[in-house]
Design an enzyme around this catalytic site. Structure first.
Site, PDB file in Angstrom:
ATOM      1  N   ALA B  72       0.821  -1.203   0.000  1.00 57.81           N
ATOM      2  CA  ALA B  72       0.000   0.000   0.000  1.00 57.81           C
ATOM      3  C   ALA B  72       0.859   1.258   0.000  1.00 57.81           C
ATOM      4  O   ALA B  72       0.444   2.294  -0.502  1.00 57.81           O
ATOM      5  CB  ALA B  72      -0.940   0.002   1.200  1.00 57.81           C
ATOM      6  N   THR B  73       2.053   1.175   0.563  1.00 58.63           N
ATOM      7  CA  THR B  73       2.944   2.337   0.516  1.00 58.63           C
ATOM      8  C   THR B  73       3.249   2.701  -0.930  1.00 58.63           C
ATOM      9  O   THR B  73       3.249   3.875  -1.308  1.00 58.63           O
ATOM     10  CB  THR B  73       4.246   2.048   1.297  1.00 58.63           C
ATOM     11  OG1 THR B  73       3.924   1.911   2.680  1.00 58.63           O
ATOM     12  CG2 THR B  73       5.251   3.169   1.130  1.00 58.63           C
ATOM     13  N   ASN B 154      -5.410   3.611  11.389  1.00 58.81           N
ATOM     14  CA  ASN B 154      -4.640   2.468  11.871  1.00 58.81           C
ATOM     15  C   ASN B 154      -4.527   2.427  13.391  1.00 58.81           C
ATOM     16  O   ASN B 154      -4.483   1.372  13.987  1.00 58.81           O
ATOM     17  CB  ASN B 154      -3.254   2.458  11.241  1.00 58.81           C
ATOM     18  CG  ASN B 154      -2.598   3.820  11.249  1.00 58.81           C
ATOM     19  OD1 ASN B 154      -3.226   4.843  10.957  1.00 58.81           O
ATOM     20  ND2 ASN B 154      -1.334   3.851  11.592  1.00 58.81           N
ATOM     21  N   GLN B 182      -6.705  -0.243   6.337  1.00 60.45           N
ATOM     22  CA  GLN B 182      -7.277  -0.736   7.595  1.00 60.45           C
ATOM     23  C   GLN B 182      -8.768  -1.055   7.474  1.00 60.45           C
ATOM     24  O   GLN B 182      -9.382  -1.472   8.438  1.00 60.45           O
ATOM     25  CB  GLN B 182      -7.052   0.292   8.719  1.00 60.45           C
ATOM     26  CG  GLN B 182      -5.590   0.546   9.045  1.00 60.45           C
ATOM     27  CD  GLN B 182      -4.890  -0.656   9.654  1.00 60.45           C
ATOM     28  OE1 GLN B 182      -5.530  -1.625  10.108  1.00 60.45           O
ATOM     29  NE2 GLN B 182      -3.562  -0.623   9.659  1.00 60.45           N
ATOM     30  N   SER B 202      -3.584  -3.530   1.011  1.00 57.95           N
ATOM     31  CA  SER B 202      -2.384  -4.326   1.221  1.00 57.95           C
ATOM     32  C   SER B 202      -2.762  -5.700   1.738  1.00 57.95           C
ATOM     33  O   SER B 202      -3.506  -5.822   2.711  1.00 57.95           O
ATOM     34  CB  SER B 202      -1.479  -3.624   2.238  1.00 57.95           C
ATOM     35  OG  SER B 202      -0.301  -4.353   2.395  1.00 57.95           O
ATOM     36  N   ALA B 203      -2.242  -6.754   1.085  1.00 50.12           N
ATOM     37  CA  ALA B 203      -2.674  -8.124   1.390  1.00 50.12           C
ATOM     38  C   ALA B 203      -2.372  -8.538   2.827  1.00 50.12           C
ATOM     39  O   ALA B 203      -3.165  -9.230   3.460  1.00 50.12           O
ATOM     40  CB  ALA B 203      -2.009  -9.102   0.419  1.00 50.12           C
ATOM     41  N   HIS B 204      -1.217  -8.093   3.344  1.00 50.78           N
ATOM     42  CA  HIS B 204      -0.806  -8.644   4.647  1.00 50.78           C
ATOM     43  C   HIS B 204      -1.637  -8.100   5.807  1.00 50.78           C
ATOM     44  O   HIS B 204      -1.485  -8.542   6.935  1.00 50.78           O
ATOM     45  CB  HIS B 204       0.689  -8.425   4.886  1.00 50.78           C
ATOM     46  CG  HIS B 204       1.060  -7.034   5.255  1.00 50.78           C
ATOM     47  ND1 HIS B 204       1.295  -6.660   6.557  1.00 50.78           N
ATOM     48  CD2 HIS B 204       1.262  -5.923   4.509  1.00 50.78           C
ATOM     49  CE1 HIS B 204       1.628  -5.378   6.593  1.00 50.78           C
ATOM     50  NE2 HIS B 204       1.612  -4.908   5.368  1.00 50.78           N
ATOM     51  N   CYS B 327       9.233   5.585  22.784  1.00 45.82           N
ATOM     52  CA  CYS B 327      10.094   6.653  23.278  1.00 45.82           C
ATOM     53  C   CYS B 327      11.416   6.664  22.545  1.00 45.82           C
ATOM     54  O   CYS B 327      12.177   7.617  22.632  1.00 45.82           O
ATOM     55  CB  CYS B 327      10.236   6.514  24.782  1.00 45.82           C
ATOM     56  SG  CYS B 327      11.840   6.313  25.454  1.00 45.82           S
TER      57      CYS B 327
END
Lengths: 327, 388
Positions: B72-73, B154, B182, B202-204, B327
């Protein structure tokens, strides 16, 4: 950035066993009450540093024996990640039994060193170094409360990078001595900026008073000014700077002064004079454009003998690549 | 040791059925689909099935394109950079609208486009963590080239009013893209009902393999290629087809759609059970009301417990969760979602995201409730801040 940085998420794997152990089973967590302190005749010191809104907050409790200013016992409370908790725990351990004056000398580097499993392997990854800084700051806070003085009085120097404890004067010095031009250079020379990276530029992990980008820019500007002054002093103070290394203004001034001293007097005797119209760098040459004044203008020799004489004097006194053009 | 995976918004287990359907395409049918010989052509039936599954899954029409990408990126980058190229650099537009809670694949790409002179508007979320449709309307100008708003967030699971936003964009004649990463597999995603121009997935994230995703393109409309090269995917996205990935993604899409009802009943029930139990802990709250969230997600804030410390304790007990405010990050801004919904500043670093899937079991939820409560007690003892 290189091979070892290409796969993320390994921070926890880089913790020493001591860090993990103290996170799982902190030894000195907790607090003391005023009653406990009073019953033993100790002075209770409670110092806060950081804020939950910033992601890290620690409260340090000391029981100080006024007889010798000895920290007889210490505890802490810590809001923060695993390394913040482990650093606080180790910091407290290092405080216990020391005098307040000795405790103030404990730095975040001592805390991190004490958390190592082996002397050569860092206890935490670079981006976690700043967690130990807070443990160090809170000691100073506690000591300042105990002594009734300002926290800043314990700091001898202005520290730019807290993680690696690098001072402003050190950073300026390495920039100047080594002619450093980039922040990466500074990091390579001093380790400043190698850890949490907050001190590199605004917008990082925490706000800082000094940033490496600003120090670098300001120091480079100062160096540039110093160089100009130095050049100017040499050029006009009888020293030697190669003509080619001069700025254009310095070149003009140098040419003017040669003309004043060596050329103009001769021309004036004949009732003439010249003025410089322009000086241009044309690659391998420096071109001087002049205009004849008075008797010189219209003199037959102005484009031959006189011109060659002027050019030769300038060449001899300044640089062989000078050319003179009458306009 | 018991291990519980509650980080399904980061990635998911590959459904064993998906794994099975992929496996022949590594050592047996390994041909290049573009080859003329039988090694190539024998991959075609499975690829056709997969493409049908993808089109059916999103309810795309045959006139639309669903282009398979690497993730997806890539899909998000493709839309933003191609719109920049087609409508801004070579057009008369100069403006893109996104939300301030977009995934970095959108957000950072827009930050980069700003350095090239693009004007970007970052829409705020309301107290419930949602981008309100009217804000889109307020900021569209005649220079706006693209609106890109995620379908579901997300971190919080908040579902944004994508249908309304798409309608506004249509009326204003502005291209609309949604990052559906999402949403696909968690809620009904119907591109004809919602009328988006572009949708990334995105498949994953829905029990398919990593390294494969897609971009839906309405009516096969203009969008300059991001990857130039051969004639793969009709010339729209070059690169040898990831046969196993495509086959796996197709089945994963079908299985996810078949499970939508289960997701919205059973996964939701388990999520709500977990949420109810954790909200019994004093000084906690969950962002975004339940009915406006994907059924698998909760972002919970626990006063006096730093997020990464909480992850540590959960991980020690074998539970995987996530925090939006690690952090160690070099850019330690307060969690933007928590700040946007108006949480106290002290809570900026206390958010834990728990995201379930259809593989999450009741036992796992019971175990998590137990571990979570103990961890909160332990860490609050260390921080001391809750006791005050």
């Amino acid at each position: 950035m290189a091979k070892n940085d290409l796969i993320g998420g390994s921070i926890w794997e880089e913790y020493s066993n001591k860090v993990a152990e103290l996170m799982n089973n902190p030894k000195h967590r907790g607090r003391f009450t005023q009653e406990e302190a009073d019953s033993k005749g100790f002075k209770l010191i409670v110092a806060d540093f950081g804020a939950e809104s910033c992601g890290d907050a620690v409260r340090l409790y000391w029981l100080v024996n006024p007889n010798g200013d000895i920290i007889e016992n210490a505890k802490y409370e810590s809001f923060g990640c695993g390394t913040a908790i482990a650093s606080s725990d180790m910091m407290v351990e290092l405080c216990i039994g020391k005098s307040v004056d000795e405790a103030v000398k404990i730095t975040n580097l001592d805390v991190e060193m004490a958390l190592r499993d082996s002397p050569d392997i860092p206890a935490v990854p670079p981006q976690k170094m700043h967690c130990s800084v807070m443990a160090y700051d809170v000691i100073k806070k506690a000591a300042s409360l105990y002594k009734g003085v300002d926290m800043a009085s314990f700091e001898q120097e202005i520290i730019v990078c807290e993680c690696a404890r690098v001072s402003l004067s050190t950073i300026k010095e390495v920039i100047r001595l080594n002619d450093l031009k980039t922040v990466e250079d500074i990091t390579n020379y001093t380790k400043a900026g190698a850890f949490c990276k907050s001190c590199i530029k605004p917008g990082g992990h925490e706000d800082r008073e000094y940033y490496l980008v600003d120090i670098l820019r300001e120091t480079r500007e100062e160096m540039e000014k110093d160089k100009l002054l130095q050049n100017a002093n040499t050029v006009f103070g009888g020293g030697t700077v190669a003509f080619n290394d001069m700025t254009i203004v310095q070149k003009i001034k140098a040419i003017e002064s040669i003309i004043d001293e060596n050329i103009r007097p001769m021309l004036v005797m004949d009732g003439g004079n010249i003025e410089i119209l322009d000086v241009k760098d044309s690659g391998s040459h420096t071109d001087v454009y002049i205009r004849y004044l008075g008797a010189c203008s219209g003199c037959a020799s102005s484009s031959t003998g006189t011109l060659f004489a002027i050019e030769n004097v300038l060449k001899a006194k300044l640089d062989n690549a000078l050319r003179v053009f009458p306009v | 040791m018991t291990r519980v995976y509650l980080d399904n918004n980061a990635t998911t287990i590959v459904d064993p059925k998906v794994y099975d359907v992929m496996s022949p395409f590594f050592c047996q049918m390994y041909g290049n689909p573009n080859s003329l010989h039988s090694f190539g052509s024998e991959t075609h039936p499975a690829l056709r099935t997969a493409m049908n599954q993808l089109y059916k899954g999103l309810n795309a029409s045959d006139d639309d394109d669903i282009i398979v990408t690497s993730c997806a990126t890539e899909s998000n980058n493709w839309v933003l950079k191609a719109v920049y190229f087609d409508k801004i650099l070579n057009g008369d537009k100069n403006h893109i609208i996104i939300s301030e809670v977009e995934h970095p694949a959108i957000y950072s790409t827009c930050k980069w486009l700003e350095t090239l002179g693009v004007k970007v508007t970052y829409l705020p979320v309301n107290h419930d963590g949602i981008v309100e449709a009217h804000t889109v309307k307020d900021f569209i100008t005649d220079k706006t080239a693209l609106v890109s708003i995620m379908w579901a967030n997300n971190e919080t699971g908040a579902i944004f009013p994508i249908k309304e936003i798409a309608q506004i964009c249509k009326e204003k004649n502005v291209l609309f893209h949604t990052d559906g990463v999402q949403a696909v597999g968690k809620i009904k995603v119907d591109v004809q009902d919602v009328e988006v121009d572009f949708l990334s997935f995105s498949a994953h994230k829905f029990h398919g393999p990593k390294g494969v995703g897609g971009l839906y393109i309405k009516n096969s409309q203009e969008l300059s290629a991001l990857l130039h090269g051969g004639e793969h995917m009709g010339g729209r996205r070059s690169g040898t087809l990831n046969v196993a990935g495509i086959v796996g993604m197709g089945l994963a899409m079908e299985l996810a759609n078949d499970a939508i009802e289960y997701e919205n009943k059973e996964v939701r029930r388990l999520r709500d059970k977990l949420e109810d139990a954790l909200l019994q802990i004093p000084k906690t709250f969950v962002v975004t009301s339940r009915d406006k969230r994907t059924p698998n997600t909760m972002l919970i804030s626990i006063k006096g417990v730093e997020g990464e410390a909480m992850l540590w304790d959960l991980n020690k007990a074998g539970i995987a969760a996530s925090t939006g405010s690690a952090c160690a990050s070099e850019d330690l801004e307060a969690n933007p979602v928590l700040m946007a919904v108006g949480a106290d500043k002290e809570l900026a670093h206390t958010a834990i995201r728990l995201s379930l899937s259809r593989f999450t079991t009741e036992d796992e939820i019971d175990y998590t409730i137990d571990v979570f409560k103990k961890a909160v007690i332990r860490l609050r003892e260390i921080s001391g801040s809750y006791a005050e």
